[in-house]
Design a protein around this motif. Structure first.
Motif, short mmCIF file in Angstrom:
data_model
loop_
_atom_site.label_atom_id
_atom_site.label_comp_id
_atom_site.label_asym_id
_atom_site.label_seq_id
_atom_site.Cartn_x
_atom_site.Cartn_y
_atom_site.Cartn_z
N TYR A 12 0.82 -1.22 0.00
CA TYR A 12 0.00 0.00 0.00
C TYR A 12 0.85 1.28 0.00
O TYR A 12 0.32 2.37 0.18
CB TYR A 12 -0.94 0.00 1.21
CG TYR A 12 -2.08 -0.98 1.08
CD1 TYR A 12 -3.23 -0.65 0.36
CD2 TYR A 12 -2.00 -2.24 1.65
CE1 TYR A 12 -4.28 -1.54 0.24
CE2 TYR A 12 -3.05 -3.15 1.52
CZ TYR A 12 -4.18 -2.79 0.82
OH TYR A 12 -5.21 -3.69 0.69
N LYS A 14 2.89 2.58 2.11
CA LYS A 14 2.69 3.38 3.33
C LYS A 14 3.91 4.23 3.66
O LYS A 14 3.77 5.26 4.33
CB LYS A 14 2.36 2.46 4.51
CG LYS A 14 1.11 1.62 4.33
CD LYS A 14 -0.09 2.44 3.89
CE LYS A 14 -0.54 3.46 4.89
NZ LYS A 14 -1.71 4.22 4.43
N ASP A 17 3.73 7.83 2.99
CA ASP A 17 2.87 8.68 3.83
C ASP A 17 3.67 9.69 4.63
O ASP A 17 3.15 10.74 5.02
CB ASP A 17 2.04 7.81 4.79
CG ASP A 17 0.92 7.07 4.07
OD1 ASP A 17 0.78 7.26 2.84
OD2 ASP A 17 0.20 6.30 4.73
N SER A 23 -0.95 15.18 1.12
CA SER A 23 -1.78 14.75 2.25
C SER A 23 -1.87 15.84 3.32
O SER A 23 -0.91 16.59 3.55
CB SER A 23 -1.25 13.46 2.86
OG SER A 23 0.00 13.69 3.48
N GLN A 109 -6.73 -0.81 2.72
CA GLN A 109 -5.94 0.41 2.92
C GLN A 109 -6.21 1.00 4.30
O GLN A 109 -5.28 1.43 5.00
CB GLN A 109 -6.33 1.43 1.83
CG GLN A 109 -5.70 2.80 2.01
CD GLN A 109 -4.38 2.93 1.28
OE1 GLN A 109 -4.05 2.12 0.42
NE2 GLN A 109 -3.63 3.94 1.61
N SER A 113 -3.52 1.20 7.33
CA SER A 113 -3.20 2.53 7.86
C SER A 113 -3.18 2.50 9.39
O SER A 113 -2.32 3.13 10.02
CB SER A 113 -4.22 3.56 7.37
OG SER A 113 -4.10 3.77 5.99
N TYR A 164 -1.79 12.15 11.72
CA TYR A 164 -2.15 10.90 11.04
C TYR A 164 -3.33 10.25 11.75
O TYR A 164 -4.24 9.70 11.11
CB TYR A 164 -0.96 9.95 11.01
CG TYR A 164 -1.05 8.86 9.98
CD1 TYR A 164 -0.69 9.09 8.65
CD2 TYR A 164 -1.48 7.58 10.32
CE1 TYR A 164 -0.75 8.08 7.70
CE2 TYR A 164 -1.55 6.57 9.38
CZ TYR A 164 -1.19 6.82 8.07
OH TYR A 164 -1.26 5.82 7.13
N LEU A 168 -7.04 9.45 10.29
CA LEU A 168 -7.66 8.14 10.39
C LEU A 168 -9.05 8.22 11.02
O LEU A 168 -9.97 7.50 10.61
CB LEU A 168 -6.79 7.19 11.20
CG LEU A 168 -5.74 6.40 10.42
CD1 LEU A 168 -5.00 5.44 11.35
CD2 LEU A 168 -6.38 5.61 9.30
#
Length: 247
Positions: A12, A14, A17, A23, A109, A113, A164, A168
């Motif tokens: 994914y 990650k 990120d 983002s 995903q 996460s 983050y 989420l």
């Protein structure tokens, strides 16, 4: 074969990120971290470290304790998501998203996460507890460049975890709205299938009765006797339903 944690991170992407410029969490993390480090430079934290010594000891320990608490929140979040992941909802989501691009719900995903956040929280706990113990060491303070580099990295990690987590939480809210929508779609399909099956059964029974000597009353008696012979619990309710339906 089950994938390992880092394989899921790679699948994914990650790791991106941390530095994804599009983002929300990266934008706000960079901004807040720069403000924090610039503030430390302005206040000459390194030059007057003795004055900030107790502050840094308290801060590192408090952050480590807070991150331990965040792990509990992560576990609760994953438990909530798993609790609403019914098989029918997953199948509906996958069938709708199969040929759909753009902003769609990706359950894998979302779960990875949470896993990625938990990984970063664990790293944060390790680093902040390490810094707490290092502050008790008798060794001389590192040079200014290393000091502010460490301050930047640890600050970035902390603020990244915070924002983050907020991102989420937003995804969880979105997940519930979309899952409810897919649940309604799934229920609508079930209602359609049930109606179609009832029509099909009625048609078959009508054709059978047409070509037999049974009257509708006799058919009702036979089907009620069959219900009595079964092991179902709500026999009377079923018999009353047939009585009302076929009267």
């Amino acid at each position: 074969m089950k994938k390992k944690i880092f394989e899921r991170f790679n699948e994914y992407k990650k790791w991106k990120d941390y530095i994804n410029p599009t983002s929300f969490e990266v934008k706000i993390t960079v901004l807040v971290t720069v403000i924090f480090v610039v503030g430390a430079l302005t206040l000459k934290t390194y030059d007057h470290f003795d004055s900030y010594y107790d502050f840094f000891k308290t801060l590192t320990l408090s952050v480590a304790q807070a991150l331990i608490g965040v792990l509990g929140v992560i576990i609760a979040g994953v438990a909530i998501i798993i609790s609403v992941l019914k098989k029918e909802i997953i199948e509906t989501i996958e069938s709708i998203n199969k040929n759909k691009s753009g902003n769609k719900l990706d359950i894998g995903q979302l779960l990875v996460s949470f896993e990625f956040l938990a990984f970063n929280v664990g790293i944060g706990i390790f680093f902040y507890l390490s810094m707490y113990f290092i502050l008790f060491s008798p060794y001389q303070l590192v040079n200014k460049f290393i000091f502010y580099t460490l301050l930047f990295v640890l600050s970035y990690l902390l603020f990244f975890i915070i924002f983050y987590s907020i991102s989420l939480i937003s995804n969880i809210v979105r997940f519930f709205y979309i899952a409810n929508l897919y649940d309604e779609i799934s229920n609508s399909k079930r209602n359609l299938y049930n109606t179609a099956n009832e029509i099909r059964i009625d048609f078959i029974l009508k054709e059978i009765l047409k070509n037999s000597n049974l009257s509708q009353e006799e058919f009702l008696t036979i089907i009620q006797n069959y219900v009595d012979a079964t092991n179902v619990d709500n026999k009377e309710e079923i018999k009353n339903y047939f009585k009302e339906y076929y009267k």
